[in-house]
Design a protein around this motif. Sequence first.
Motif, mmCIF file in Angstrom:
data_model
loop_
_atom_site.group_PDB
_atom_site.id
_atom_site.type_symbol
_atom_site.label_atom_id
_atom_site.label_comp_id
_atom_site.label_asym_id
_atom_site.label_seq_id
_atom_site.Cartn_x
_atom_site.Cartn_y
_atom_site.Cartn_z
ATOM 1 N N ALA A 193 0.992 3.454 -8.767
ATOM 2 C CA ALA A 193 0.042 2.442 -9.368
ATOM 3 C C ALA A 193 -0.729 1.814 -8.169
ATOM 4 N N LEU A 194 -0.157 1.861 -6.837
ATOM 5 C CA LEU A 194 -1.025 1.215 -5.865
ATOM 6 C C LEU A 194 -2.427 1.955 -5.563
ATOM 7 N N GLY A 237 11.622 -3.882 -3.602
ATOM 8 C CA GLY A 237 10.591 -3.175 -4.462
ATOM 9 C C GLY A 237 9.304 -2.977 -4.014
ATOM 10 N N MET A 238 8.368 -3.010 -5.035
ATOM 11 C CA MET A 238 6.798 -2.954 -4.847
ATOM 12 C C MET A 238 6.522 -3.909 -3.676
ATOM 13 N N PRO A 259 -4.761 -2.659 5.846
ATOM 14 C CA PRO A 259 -5.803 -1.701 5.476
ATOM 15 C C PRO A 259 -6.963 -2.347 5.040
ATOM 16 N N ARG A 312 6.344 -2.254 -0.016
ATOM 17 C CA ARG A 312 5.515 -1.077 0.546
ATOM 18 C C ARG A 312 4.392 -1.350 1.625
ATOM 19 N N GLY A 313 4.803 -1.647 2.754
ATOM 20 C CA GLY A 313 3.595 -2.083 3.784
ATOM 21 C C GLY A 313 2.794 -3.202 3.440
ATOM 22 N N GLY A 314 3.462 -3.915 2.758
ATOM 23 C CA GLY A 314 2.971 -5.243 2.057
ATOM 24 C C GLY A 314 3.403 -6.494 3.205
ATOM 25 N N GLY A 366 5.040 2.480 -10.931
ATOM 26 C CA GLY A 366 5.778 3.159 -9.832
ATOM 27 C C GLY A 366 4.867 2.939 -8.631
ATOM 28 N N CYS A 367 5.211 3.706 -7.355
ATOM 29 C CA CYS A 367 4.334 3.419 -6.348
ATOM 30 C C CYS A 367 2.879 3.985 -6.497
ATOM 31 N N VAL A 406 0.921 -1.438 0.116
ATOM 32 C CA VAL A 406 0.001 -0.153 0.020
ATOM 33 C C VAL A 406 0.757 1.194 -0.111
ATOM 34 N N MET A 416 10.099 3.521 -5.695
ATOM 35 C CA MET A 416 9.528 2.289 -5.487
ATOM 36 C C MET A 416 10.797 1.493 -5.556
#
Lengths: 633, 200
Positions: free
Chosen positions: A412-413, B41-42, B103, B45-47, A409-410, A380, A485
Motif C-alpha cells: 500500500a506504501l 506494523g505499518m 525520502p 516500516r522506516g517511518g 499490506g506493505c 516507506v 507487514m
Amino acid sequence: MPDPKTLLENKPGKRALLLGNEAIARGILEAGIGVVTTYPGTPASEIGDAVSAIAREAGVYMEYSVNEIVAVEVAGGAANCGVRALSAMKHVGLNVAADALTTLAYVGVRGGMVVVAADDPECYSSQNEQDSRFYAWFSNIPCLEPSNPQEAKDMVAYAVEISEKLELPVILRTTTRVSHTRAPVVFGKLVKLNLKGEFVRDAKRLVMVPANSRPRHDVLLQKMEKAREMAEASPYNLIARRGKNREYGVISSSSAYNYTMEAIELLGLDADILKLGMTHPLPERMIGQFLREHDKVIVVEELEPYLELHVKAIAKDQAPETEVYGKIGRQYFPRSGELSPRRVLEGLSAITGRKALVNFENLDKRYAEVVRELPPRPPVLCPGCPHRASFYAIRKVAGEKAVYPTDIGCYALGYAPPLNVGDILICMGSGVGTAQGISKATEAPTIAIIGDSTFFHAGVPRLLNAIYNKHRIVVAVLDNMTTAMTGHQPHPGTGLTGMQTATEPIAIEKVAEGCGVKLVKVVNPFNFKEAENTLKEALDFPETSLIVFRAPCALLLLREKRRKDLEIVPLKVSGKCTNCLACIKLLGCPAITLTENKTVAINENLCVGCGLCAYICPYKAIEPAKQCRGGNA
Amino acid sequence: MKAFNMVLAGVGGQGILLAAEILGTAAIKERLDVRVSEVHGMAQRGGAVVSMVRIGENVLSPLVLDGNADVILGFEPMETLRNAKYASEKTLIIMGDEQISPPALTLRGESYPRIDEILEKLKRFSKNVIMVEALRLAKEAGSSLVQNVVLLGALIATGKTPIKKESLVEALKELVPAKYLDMNMKAFELGYQYVKNLGS
C-alpha cells in the motif's frame, strides 16, 4: 520479545514484563483454551505469534486461518463441541468475521469462546478507526474492555467463564494502547486444557433456517438479560476512586481510564471514578446509582460516544437532573484519533475550569516553530524491497494512463511518490474488486495490486468474478512469500502452519489457473527486463490476466543472511555519476540520499545491494561498494 | 516516587522497541512498576517511531504528557526534534548521531539539515543535550545495529534514571540473542564510558 517459553511456566505469582497481546496469550493457557485461530492484523498480531511459538509444548491447537471469518467459524465449530476456543483479529477483521459472528450469537456455544477484537484509534496501522464495541451492542454479544496487560490476561479466563454460563461467544475488545503496551503481569495458575470434544446433534439450536432462527433470537435476548445481571456483579465494573465531596463523577473504560486517573490527580479534581470493564451489556442499576450520586458526570472514552449514549439514556430514566458531559452536544473530547494524557487533561479542564500545570500554549508555540521545517517521515518500503522493483516495472510499462487499485499490506506504501502506484484502497481484496468497476467504467488499462497473503484472504472470490464476467484487468500479485507487514506470519503459500509444522504450500499461479485465468505468469521483479516484458504481454491480453511478482521480503532475506553470516554488500556511487537524480526521482529508496553538497550518496548502513538503482541509472554509475567474499549471490 | 518519564524516538529499524523493552525489563528487576508503549506494523516500516517508558508507583498511562519527559533518548536527530514537545527545561536529551534522511526530503532535492541547526532548536526546549557518537561506537562494537544499546549505556551512565547498571545488564542478557550478546555488552560499555569520559 521475552522468550515465549516464559509463557509456559507454571509459576503462579511470577511477575513478567509482557506486551498486552503476550499477556492474552498467557491468559489463553490460564483459561484452558484448546483451539486458537487468527488472521494477523495490527494491533492483534502478537497474540497468534506468541501462541504459535509455544502451541506444541502447551498442547494447544493454533492456526493462522486464511481469513477472519474462517477463523471464527473454526473456533465456533470447536466451541460447539465443548472445546474452549479463542479467535483473534484486528477491528476491521471483525467486519470480515461479522457474518459468522452475528449468527453464531443465535446458535451459541457450549465450550467457552472468546473473540479478541483489537481496535486501532489513530489508525497507526489501519484503514479506519471503527469502534468495535458497536458490534457487541448490535450482535447482542457480551463485551469486555481491559485497560492494561494484566487485565487483558485475566479477562480471558473471565470471558470464558461468562461465555460458558451464557452459552454465548464473548468479545474481548482491546486498543493499540492495551495490545501494544508492556507492563508487569502477574501469572496465575495454568489450567489443563481439553482438546477432546463431542458433537451433539441439535438442529433446532444449530441449523439457522428462518424457522429455527426466530426463536433463537428471543433466546439470545433472554441471555442478554442474564448478562446484564452479570455486569451488575462484575468485579471489573467498580468504583476505582472516591473523591471527598463527590463534586464530579467520571465514567471511563479501556485506555481512556488510565489517562483519566492521572489527569484527575494532576488537576486535583474532587472526583469519583466508575471504571467499566464489562461494557456490554452495561450495569444499568450501577450506572443509575452513580448518576444519582452526582450532579455532574463526565464520560471519558476513546472514539465513538458508545458509553455516553447509554449513560444518557439511563440518566433520562433514572437521574434526569444529572448533567452528563462527553462528546454528544458540546464536545469536550475528540471523537476521532486516539486519546492522550493531554487530550483528556484539556477536556477535563474545559469542563471543570481547573487548569493544568503545563503551559501548553507556550510549548505549542515553540514546537510549531521548530517543526515547521521538519519533513514528515511516513513509513516507506524498505531498502531492497521487491515491491519497489515491481512498482517501478509496473509504472514504467503502464504509465500515467493506467489505473492502479491497490490493497492492504506493505505494498500500500507504493501509492506515495515517486512510485505512484496505488489509486484506490478500501479493504482486504478491494483492489481486485474495484478494478473491475473501474475498467468497466473507463476502459483504462487497470492493474489491480494485491499481496500474497491478501490473495488467499480475499482475492479468490474477486478473481472468480473477474474471470466469469470477462473483466479486462491485470491482477499483479506482489508475492514476497510471507505476511510481511504484521511480522512475517505464514500463509497458505508458505508451506508452514501455525503449529510450526511443514505442509504443502499452495501456489497462487495454480489457484489462478484452476479458477480459469487464461494468462498466468510468474516473474522475479529483480529480473527487470523480464518483469517489464511480462507486464506488456498482460496489458495486451483482452481478458483477465494474472502475474505473480515473486521475490522474498527484504527483511526476511536480510535476517537469513545475518543468521548464516553471509556478507551484505551495499552499493556505492562512482565517479561516473552526473547527479541527474534519476535514482532518487524514480525509486524513493531510503538508502539513497543527498550529501551536504547535493550530490547523490548511498547510505551503506541501509543499502542491501538489491541492484534496482544500478539497473535504472542511465550512466551506470552505481556499483558494489566492494568485492564480496563469495556466497552472497 | 513520582513517575519517571522517558521518550525514545527514532526511525523504524533502529532497535527502538528492543531498547524500550530492555529498560522496562530492568525496571521490573528493581521491583518498580512500569508502562512501555510501542508501535508495530505499518508504522514501523522506516517511518518515525516513538516508544515511551514510564517508571514509578501508580503509573497507569503508557503515554507521557506533553512537556513532561524526564529523558528524551533520540536515536536520530530529526526524530529527536520531532518529539521536543515532550521536553521542558528540566529534560535531559541524549541524542545519537546517525542521520537518516527521510525520502520525502531527498525527493524535494534537499539534503539533511545541519546538525548544529537541530541542536540549536533542541536547546530552545532544554539546555541539557548530550550528543553521542552512537554510530561510530556501534561499529566499534561490531555492527551499526547495536546503536540502540550504545545509547542505553550512555543513558545509564548519566545516573539520572531510577535504573541501576546491573539491572540493565541483566535485562540485556535476557533479551538479546546469545549469539550477539558479546557485541551488545561491548556496545553498552562503549556508550557508558563515552558519557563518563565527557564528565572528566
